[in-house]
Design an enzyme around this catalytic site. Structure first.
Site, mmCIF file in Angstrom:
data_model
loop_
_atom_site.group_PDB
_atom_site.id
_atom_site.type_symbol
_atom_site.label_atom_id
_atom_site.label_comp_id
_atom_site.label_asym_id
_atom_site.label_seq_id
_atom_site.Cartn_x
_atom_site.Cartn_y
_atom_site.Cartn_z
ATOM 1 N N ALA A 81 -39.443 -69.554 -89.318
ATOM 2 C CA ALA A 81 -38.116 -70.065 -89.496
ATOM 3 C C ALA A 81 -38.285 -71.313 -90.621
ATOM 4 O O ALA A 81 -39.440 -71.689 -90.357
ATOM 5 C CB ALA A 81 -36.818 -70.347 -88.501
ATOM 6 N N LYS A 82 -37.512 -71.710 -91.368
ATOM 7 C CA LYS A 82 -37.561 -73.281 -92.018
ATOM 8 C C LYS A 82 -36.254 -73.502 -92.458
ATOM 9 O O LYS A 82 -35.454 -72.531 -92.593
ATOM 10 C CB LYS A 82 -38.455 -72.867 -93.085
ATOM 11 C CG LYS A 82 -38.970 -74.478 -93.697
ATOM 12 C CD LYS A 82 -40.192 -74.723 -92.842
ATOM 13 C CE LYS A 82 -41.303 -75.335 -93.157
ATOM 14 N NZ LYS A 82 -42.621 -75.334 -92.507
ATOM 15 N N GLY A 83 -36.054 -74.818 -92.530
ATOM 16 C CA GLY A 83 -34.628 -75.222 -92.870
ATOM 17 C C GLY A 83 -34.810 -76.552 -93.640
ATOM 18 O O GLY A 83 -35.805 -77.108 -93.461
#
Ligand code: GLU
Length: 420
Positions: A107-109
């Protein structure tokens, strides 16, 4: 498939994936499912600024796949953040976690913002509001955030506190990279840089080069670059070039790493450290050295720079520093330049994040020596598997590292079915 995932960084992740999928002979029909993210969340993050005005920032979180467990990855506060960049970084996290053997999808944000323009109070408001908007989509067994560019232990503490307030109890295991005083683990702060240095020493051994006779250039002096510099210097490597977003310093006789670290800790950057040692940043990467460590942003090594590199080891501490066009050049220069690909090179960070999560879930905390020993064990194992694959199939290091990661996710999806 046409999609919302566009831009140069996403194109890079897509192109790398397809070359590995070609190598693994993954049928066309299965590729979109492996490449495109499971979920992408876009939010508006309103905060009250110090000047009395309200400002709204754009925020994102991309969760790539749920096949192996929760998703895991950093939160980036930077002006470049957009859905394409964040999804590419989420996809890389998936291959990274799979290669290291962690039970996570990627994931990444992030938030599109220049953190240098925010006061501490504004940064706290932004961090808390970002997490608050994300509460329906994250959880200790759903998606676990961590630091990335522009965020740090303090931001993680605000994330954890905001999530905990809504649960009515302390939930340490919701994010990693927290201060040790708030459920963080010993060794997380230095883990990525230490891991980079450890893999450089392993590579030097393979090339039969001595650390004490080697020189290194490091681009980026944040959490990753600075700890890598400290460890390399501690083991005798001469650091001859260093840069951050404010300055670039070079001295063939060697730079004083500890003095630079102290300066950066006091002033927030290398700005003002020295005028005599100032150097043209556009020339830093192509200076002759044994070890080149890009530890800043994506896409700094294109085909032209790749052709000019004058190093023996390229240790990709940043995510995605090398473009696919540069890779073609590096593949031809395989006997000259030993590449430690990003998903292996910087995996120390997420490995110790995994240890932090495990400790928080069990409320049983380890001594720093245990954290570091286990970190080295997982890194050595991943490094060995990549090298074995390189030799067995006669392929470039990046192809081998990605093949191991992609193959693991593909196999898990094949055995489970369509859900994850
Ligand atoms: N942001 C880091 C990375 O790109 C760390 C992620 C984590 O610890 O979850 O690997």
């Amino acid at each position: 498939m046409s999609s919302i995932y566009t831009g140069p960084v996403f194109e890079m992740a897509r192109s790398q994936f397809h070359s590995v999928a070609d190598f693994l002979e993954i049928p066309e029909g299965q590729r979109d499912r492996l490449l495109y993210p499971k979920r992408a969340i876009t939010i508006s993050v309103p905060i009250n600024m110090d000047n009395g005005e309200m400002a709204v920032f754009q925020g994102y979180r991309v969760q790539h796949h749920l096949t192996l467990g929760p998703t895991k990855g950093g939160t980036r506060f930077a002006p470049t953040v957009d859905i394409g960049e964040v999804s590419a970084l989420a996809i890389w996290m998936s291959w990274k976690c799979a290669l290291a053997g962690l039970p996570y999808g990627g994931a990444k944000g992030g938030v599109t913002v220049d953190v240098h323009t925010l006061s501490r109070r504004e940064l706290e408001s932004l961090s808390r509001r970002y997490m608050q908007e994300m509460i329906p989509f994250v959880g200790p067994h759903v998606d676990v955030m961590a630091p990335d560019m522009g965020t740090n232990e303090q931001v993680m503490a605000w994330f954890m506190d905001t999530y905990s307030m809504y649960q009515g109890r302390t939930v340490n295991e919701i994010v990693t990279g927290k201060p040790v005083s708030s459920g963080g683990t010993e060794g997380r702060r230095e883990a990525t840089g230490l891991g980079v240095a450890h893999l450089i020493f392993r590579s030097l051994e393979r090339l039969q080069l001595a650390a004490a006779d080697s020189t290194a250039i490091i681009q980026g002096f944040g959490n990753v670059g600075s700890f890598a510099a400290i460890e390399l210097a501690r083991q005798g490597v001469k650091i001859i070039g260093v840069s951050d977003h404010t300055s670039c310093l070079f001295d063939r006789r060697g730079l004083d790493v500890n003095a630079m670290v102290d300066h950066a800790a006091r002033n927030g950057s290398l700005r003002g450290f020295s005028t005599e040692l100032a150097f043209d940043p556009s020339q830093l990467l192509v200076q002759p050295c044994d070890i080149l460590v890009p530890a800043a942003v994506e896409r700094v090594i294109d085909a032209e720079i790749a052709a000019k590199l004058d190093c023996r080891i390229l240790a990709e501490a940043a995510n995605g520093p090398t473009t696919p066009e540069a890779d073609e050049v590096l593949n031809q220069r395989r006997s000259e330049i030993f590449v430690i690909p990003d998903i292996l090179c910087n995996s120390g960070g997420v490995i110790v994040s995994y240890f932090e999560w495990v400790q928080d879930l069990q409320q049983l905390f380890w001594h720093k020596t245990e954290v570091i020993e286990r970190l080295k064990g997982l890194l050595d194992n991943a490094f060995m598997r990549v090298m074995e694959r390189v030799e067995k199939d006669n392929i470039p290091h990046r192809t081998a590292a990605m093949a191991i990661g992609v193959d693991k996710v593909a196999k898990a999806k094949a055995t489970r079915g369509l859900f994850p």
